[in-house]
Design an enzyme around this catalytic site. Structure first.
Site, PDB file in Angstrom:
ATOM      1  N   GLY A 264      46.442 -50.450  20.162  1.00 43.99           N
ATOM      2  CA  GLY A 264      45.361 -49.518  20.500  1.00 43.99           C
ATOM      3  C   GLY A 264      44.221 -50.183  21.261  1.00 43.99           C
ATOM      4  O   GLY A 264      44.439 -51.168  21.982  1.00 43.99           O
TER       5      GLY A 264
ATOM      6  N   LYS B 192      38.639 -15.998  -0.735  1.00 42.98           N
ATOM      7  CA  LYS B 192      39.608 -17.112  -0.735  1.00 42.98           C
ATOM      8  C   LYS B 192      39.703 -17.725  -2.125  1.00 42.98           C
ATOM      9  O   LYS B 192      38.711 -17.788  -2.857  1.00 42.98           O
ATOM     10  CB  LYS B 192      39.164 -18.176   0.271  1.00 42.98           C
ATOM     11  CG  LYS B 192      39.282 -17.704   1.706  1.00 42.98           C
ATOM     12  CD  LYS B 192      39.555 -18.856   2.632  1.00 42.98           C
ATOM     13  CE  LYS B 192      39.755 -18.350   4.045  1.00 42.98           C
ATOM     14  NZ  LYS B 192      40.290 -19.343   4.943  1.00 42.98           N
TER      15      LYS B 192
ATOM     16  N   GLU C 260      37.401 -40.337   8.393  1.00 46.14           N
ATOM     17  CA  GLU C 260      36.750 -41.471   7.711  1.00 46.14           C
ATOM     18  C   GLU C 260      35.495 -41.953   8.435  1.00 46.14           C
ATOM     19  O   GLU C 260      34.572 -42.465   7.805  1.00 46.14           O
ATOM     20  CB  GLU C 260      37.728 -42.646   7.557  1.00 46.14           C
ATOM     21  CG  GLU C 260      38.192 -43.236   8.876  1.00 46.14           C
ATOM     22  CD  GLU C 260      38.911 -44.584   8.724  1.00 46.14           C
ATOM     23  OE1 GLU C 260      39.826 -44.841   9.502  1.00 46.14           O
ATOM     24  OE2 GLU C 260      38.548 -45.354   7.829  1.00 46.14           O
TER      25      GLU C 260
ATOM     26  N   ASP D 179      45.051 -43.230  15.696  1.00 49.71           N
ATOM     27  CA  ASP D 179      43.756 -42.550  15.896  1.00 49.71           C
ATOM     28  C   ASP D 179      43.734 -41.633  17.127  1.00 49.71           C
ATOM     29  O   ASP D 179      42.890 -40.746  17.217  1.00 49.71           O
ATOM     30  CB  ASP D 179      42.634 -43.590  16.049  1.00 49.71           C
ATOM     31  CG  ASP D 179      42.250 -44.206  14.717  1.00 49.71           C
ATOM     32  OD1 ASP D 179      42.906 -43.882  13.711  1.00 49.71           O
ATOM     33  OD2 ASP D 179      41.311 -45.014  14.690  1.00 49.71           O
TER      34      ASP D 179
ATOM     35  N   GLN E   2      48.834 -42.694   5.592  1.00 46.60           N
ATOM     36  CA  GLN E   2      49.153 -42.058   6.879  1.00 46.60           C
ATOM     37  C   GLN E   2      49.843 -42.970   7.870  1.00 46.60           C
ATOM     38  O   GLN E   2      50.462 -42.527   8.814  1.00 46.60           O
ATOM     39  CB  GLN E   2      47.862 -41.587   7.562  1.00 46.60           C
ATOM     40  CG  GLN E   2      47.238 -40.408   6.934  1.00 46.60           C
ATOM     41  CD  GLN E   2      45.753 -40.440   7.192  1.00 46.60           C
ATOM     42  OE1 GLN E   2      45.254 -39.719   8.026  1.00 46.60           O
ATOM     43  NE2 GLN E   2      45.044 -41.299   6.501  1.00 46.60           N
TER      44      GLN E   2
ATOM     45  N   VAL F  26      63.108 -54.726  24.020  1.00 47.81           N
ATOM     46  CA  VAL F  26      64.114 -55.796  23.918  1.00 47.81           C
ATOM     47  C   VAL F  26      65.397 -55.396  24.647  1.00 47.81           C
ATOM     48  O   VAL F  26      65.898 -56.132  25.504  1.00 47.81           O
ATOM     49  CB  VAL F  26      64.410 -56.120  22.426  1.00 47.81           C
ATOM     50  CG1 VAL F  26      65.608 -57.051  22.298  1.00 47.81           C
ATOM     51  CG2 VAL F  26      63.173 -56.748  21.777  1.00 47.81           C
TER      52      VAL F  26
ATOM     53  N   ARG G 102      38.520 -43.965  12.692  1.00 44.46           N
ATOM     54  CA  ARG G 102      37.307 -44.776  12.589  1.00 44.46           C
ATOM     55  C   ARG G 102      36.187 -44.199  13.454  1.00 44.46           C
ATOM     56  O   ARG G 102      35.080 -44.006  12.984  1.00 44.46           O
ATOM     57  CB  ARG G 102      37.660 -46.187  13.040  1.00 44.46           C
ATOM     58  CG  ARG G 102      36.787 -47.251  12.508  1.00 44.46           C
ATOM     59  CD  ARG G 102      37.280 -48.613  12.941  1.00 44.46           C
ATOM     60  NE  ARG G 102      38.403 -48.513  13.892  1.00 44.46           N
ATOM     61  CZ  ARG G 102      39.296 -49.460  14.066  1.00 44.46           C
ATOM     62  NH1 ARG G 102      39.237 -50.548  13.348  1.00 44.46           N
ATOM     63  NH2 ARG G 102      40.261 -49.335  14.963  1.00 44.46           N
TER      64      ARG G 102
ATOM     65  N   HIS H 184      45.662 -45.517   4.128  1.00 42.55           N
ATOM     66  CA  HIS H 184      46.803 -46.112   4.839  1.00 42.55           C
ATOM     67  C   HIS H 184      48.129 -45.404   4.593  1.00 42.55           C
ATOM     68  O   HIS H 184      49.118 -45.713   5.271  1.00 42.55           O
ATOM     69  CB  HIS H 184      46.932 -47.590   4.465  1.00 42.55           C
ATOM     70  CG  HIS H 184      45.816 -48.412   5.022  1.00 42.55           C
ATOM     71  ND1 HIS H 184      44.568 -48.436   4.447  1.00 42.55           N
ATOM     72  CD2 HIS H 184      45.736 -49.209   6.114  1.00 42.55           C
ATOM     73  CE1 HIS H 184      43.783 -49.223   5.150  1.00 42.55           C
ATOM     74  NE2 HIS H 184      44.465 -49.709   6.170  1.00 42.55           N
TER      75      HIS H 184
HETATM   76  O1  F6P Z   1      43.363 -48.227  14.102  1.00 42.63           O
HETATM   77  C1  F6P Z   1      43.868 -47.278  13.277  1.00 42.63           C
HETATM   78  C2  F6P Z   1      43.226 -47.313  11.909  1.00 42.63           C
HETATM   79  O2  F6P Z   1      44.182 -46.816  11.012  1.00 42.63           O
HETATM   80  C3  F6P Z   1      41.916 -46.560  11.773  1.00 42.63           C
HETATM   81  O3  F6P Z   1      42.090 -45.174  11.617  1.00 42.63           O
HETATM   82  C4  F6P Z   1      41.315 -47.202  10.560  1.00 42.63           C
HETATM   83  O4  F6P Z   1      39.907 -47.066  10.563  1.00 42.63           O
HETATM   84  C5  F6P Z   1      41.712 -48.629  10.717  1.00 42.63           C
HETATM   85  O5  F6P Z   1      42.895 -48.620  11.490  1.00 42.63           O
HETATM   86  C6  F6P Z   1      41.949 -49.353   9.431  1.00 42.63           C
HETATM   87  O6  F6P Z   1      42.191 -50.682   9.731  1.00 42.63           O
HETATM   88  P1  F6P Z   1      42.781 -51.731   8.712  1.00 42.63           P
HETATM   89  O7  F6P Z   1      44.205 -51.368   8.444  1.00 42.63           O
HETATM   90  O8  F6P Z   1      42.643 -53.031   9.417  1.00 42.63           O
HETATM   91  O9  F6P Z   1      41.977 -51.624   7.462  1.00 42.63           O
END
Ligand code: F6P
Length: 323
Positions: free
Chosen positions: A102, A213, A222, A127, A255, A24, A171, A253
């Site tokens: 992405g 350890k 995932e 990712d 993260q 912007v 993913r 999420h």
């Molecule tokens: O594209 C990033 C990501 O966070 C992936 O790591 C994950 O599989 C996917 O998005 C989750 O997507 P949503 O938020 O649509 O469930």
């Protein structure tokens, strides 16, 4: 070029707001009008956009998420949806579109570009699986969030001599898991790119305890064949194989929602400014990203066909460092 629009699409990533702010303000600096499209391609299909002034993007550089909202838009995957989007852009006399996102988002950007509309992409996904950039916006912050969780889990794991599985996002790509595993000192890493048998993991963890350890920490992506859920089911069904207690934490999420660190604020800012600079020079149909440590552009056609490779030698390094 008089009027441009910017949108954020797909999974949000910390640093998207810094990118919007840069697009912007550098766009306004060129003497252009800048519009924000709400919720990615959905906003183009439903004609939802708003003019953005310098003050509208004030106070957002430190915020995670995206002030414009984001979405995954199935309608835009159809020819009809794309024509609708083009109509919206033409109706508002928008000369070019900047797409922050992405893989899926850049595939959409490429499609618009194939329809002769000037588009420029900006690499953003936690990712880090996007071809055309060494690192994308959001990765560094997401990685630090995962590391914070790993550090904490190790503390409690050691107190109880337990094994922990931490599932991180990714993913189709094990980048976050592998990097978090190395930086977090994990005993084992499981990623989609490498087939992993739960019995192999069990043997590695038993060996780790054998070496004295007090804990064993596994980072899984995932998208791995044996993600946290499948791994814990396997060991629930084959009790006694591990010989110690297993606990599972899925970060999910968490993260994605963090406030962007310095790296992502700066990367977003630099890429946003670069996108505007490219448009000012009449260049489009490309993705701006980090190439050999510098800001660079890659044709979208290459971005959507290329496959970003994970350096699998780092899996061996993770194994050696787990000793
Ligand atoms: O594209 C990033 C990501 O966070 C992936 O790591 C994950 O599989 C996917 O998005 C989750 O997507 P949503 O938020 O649509 O469930």
């Amino acid at each position: 070029m008089k009027r441009i629009a910017v949108t954020t699409s797909g999974g949000d990533a910390p640093g998207m707001n810094a990118t919007i702010r840069a697009v912007v303000r550098t766009g306004l600096d060129q003497g252009w009008e800048v519009f924000g499209v709400r919720h990615g391609y959905l906003g183009l299909c439903t004609d939802s956009m708003t003019p953005l002034e310098a003050r509208d993007v004030g106070g957002i550089i430190q915020q995670g998420g995206t002030m414009l909202g984001s979405s995954r838009c199935p309608e835009f995957m159809t020819d009809e949806g794309r024509l609708k989007a083009l109509r919206t852009l033409h109706q508002h006399d928008i000369d070019a579109l900047v797409v922050i996102g992405g893989n899926g988002s850049q595939t959409g950007a490429h499609a618009l570009s194939q329809m002769n509309y000037p588009v420029i992409g900006i690499a953003s996904t936690i990712d880090n699986d996007l071809y055309g950039t060494e690192i994308s916006i959001g990765v560094d912050t997401a990685l630090n969030i995962a590391l914070d969780a790993i550090d904490r889990l190790k503390v409690t794991a050691s107190s109880h001599q337990r094994a922990f599985i931490v599932e991180v996002m990714g993913r189709d790509c094990g980048y976050l898991a592998l990097m978090a595993g190395i930086a977090g000192g994990a005993e084992f890493v499981v990623i989609p790119e490498v087939e992993t048998d739960p019995e192999t993991m069990a043997a590695e963890l038993r060996a780790a305890y054998g070496r004295g350890k007090a804990h064993a920490l596994v980072v899984v992506a995932e998208g791995a064949q044996y993600n946290a859920d499948k791994m814990s089911h396997y060991f629930a069904e084959h009790r006694g194989r591990l010989g110690f207690e297993l606990r599972v934490t899925t970060l999910g999420h968490v993260q994605r929602g963090g406030s962007p660190g310095a790296f992502d604020r700066l990367l977003g800012t630099r890429l946003g400014a670069a996108a505007v600079e490219h448009l000012a020079q009449g260049e489009h149909g490309t993705l701006v990203g980090l190439v050999k440590g510098e800001i660079g552009a890659t044709p979208l056609a290459e971005v959507v066909t290329g496959k970003k490779q994970l350096d699998l030698r780092l899996m061996e390094l993770a194994r050696v460092l787990a000793k």
